[in-house]
Design a protein around this motif. Sequence first.
Motif, PDB file in Angstrom:
ATOM      1  N   UNK A   1       0.793  -1.156  -0.019  1.00  0.00           N
ATOM      2  CA  UNK A   1      -0.139   0.041  -0.173  1.00  0.00           C
ATOM      3  C   UNK A   1       0.836   1.148   0.089  1.00  0.00           C
ATOM      4  N   UNK A   2       2.057   1.186   0.709  1.00  0.00           N
ATOM      5  CA  UNK A   2       2.900   2.391   0.774  1.00  0.00           C
ATOM      6  C   UNK A   2       3.525   2.599  -0.804  1.00  0.00           C
ATOM      7  N   UNK A   3       3.704   1.691  -1.542  1.00  0.00           N
ATOM      8  CA  UNK A   3       4.203   1.767  -2.930  1.00  0.00           C
ATOM      9  C   UNK A   3       3.373   2.244  -3.868  1.00  0.00           C
ATOM     10  N   UNK A   4       2.068   2.465  -3.546  1.00  0.00           N
ATOM     11  CA  UNK A   4       1.125   3.151  -4.366  1.00  0.00           C
ATOM     12  C   UNK A   4       1.209   4.438  -4.018  1.00  0.00           C
TER      13      UNK A   4
ATOM     14  N   UNK B   1       6.677   8.706  -5.051  1.00  0.00           N
ATOM     15  CA  UNK B   1       7.742   8.969  -4.373  1.00  0.00           C
ATOM     16  C   UNK B   1       8.092   7.675  -3.596  1.00  0.00           C
ATOM     17  N   UNK B   2       7.405   6.715  -3.718  1.00  0.00           N
ATOM     18  CA  UNK B   2       7.573   5.352  -2.807  1.00  0.00           C
ATOM     19  C   UNK B   2       7.808   4.227  -3.821  1.00  0.00           C
ATOM     20  N   UNK B   3       8.934   3.532  -3.806  1.00  0.00           N
ATOM     21  CA  UNK B   3       9.447   2.554  -4.627  1.00  0.00           C
ATOM     22  C   UNK B   3       9.816   1.248  -4.153  1.00  0.00           C
ATOM     23  N   UNK B   4       9.867   0.112  -4.714  1.00  0.00           N
ATOM     24  CA  UNK B   4      10.577  -1.020  -4.194  1.00  0.00           C
ATOM     25  C   UNK B   4      11.952  -0.441  -3.750  1.00  0.00           C
ATOM     26  N   UNK B   5      12.833  -1.027  -2.751  1.00  0.00           N
ATOM     27  CA  UNK B   5      13.982  -0.426  -2.472  1.00  0.00           C
ATOM     28  C   UNK B   5      15.101  -0.869  -3.306  1.00  0.00           C
ATOM     29  N   UNK B   6      15.692   0.136  -3.755  1.00  0.00           N
ATOM     30  CA  UNK B   6      16.700   0.111  -4.550  1.00  0.00           C
ATOM     31  C   UNK B   6      17.936  -0.660  -4.134  1.00  0.00           C
TER      32      UNK B   6
END
Length: 117
Positions: free
Chosen positions: A73-76, A79-84
């Motif tokens: 839900x945060x990735x929606x 500015x929030x992405x799966x961690x690089x």
Amino acid sequence: MYRHDLLEYVQQHYQIAPDFPWKKHSDYAVLRHPRHRKWFALVFPLEPHKLGLPPGPPLDVINVKTRPELSGSLRLQPGVFPAYHMNKEHWLSLTLTQGLADEAILALLDESFRLTF
């Protein structure tokens, strides 16, 4: 939020100064717990295309740990992405100057501090 403001917040709230462990990436700031030295955040510049964004100048990014049940839900949010370059189930990458409000970034940083303690 600017990188300087974030690092100042960490200094004021946790009395922690960043660690710069890599000679090749001297601008990568690792934030560690003082006692057991585990990371709770990594602040670094990153080319936007590595997050799936259009090409452009590097962005300041912070990787924070989160609870896996909240990651999706945060990735929606902008500015929030799966961690690089980290475990994508437990870590997120947040752009500092695009997306989340400063208060939300600091709340996720505080949660990362607690989760890694």
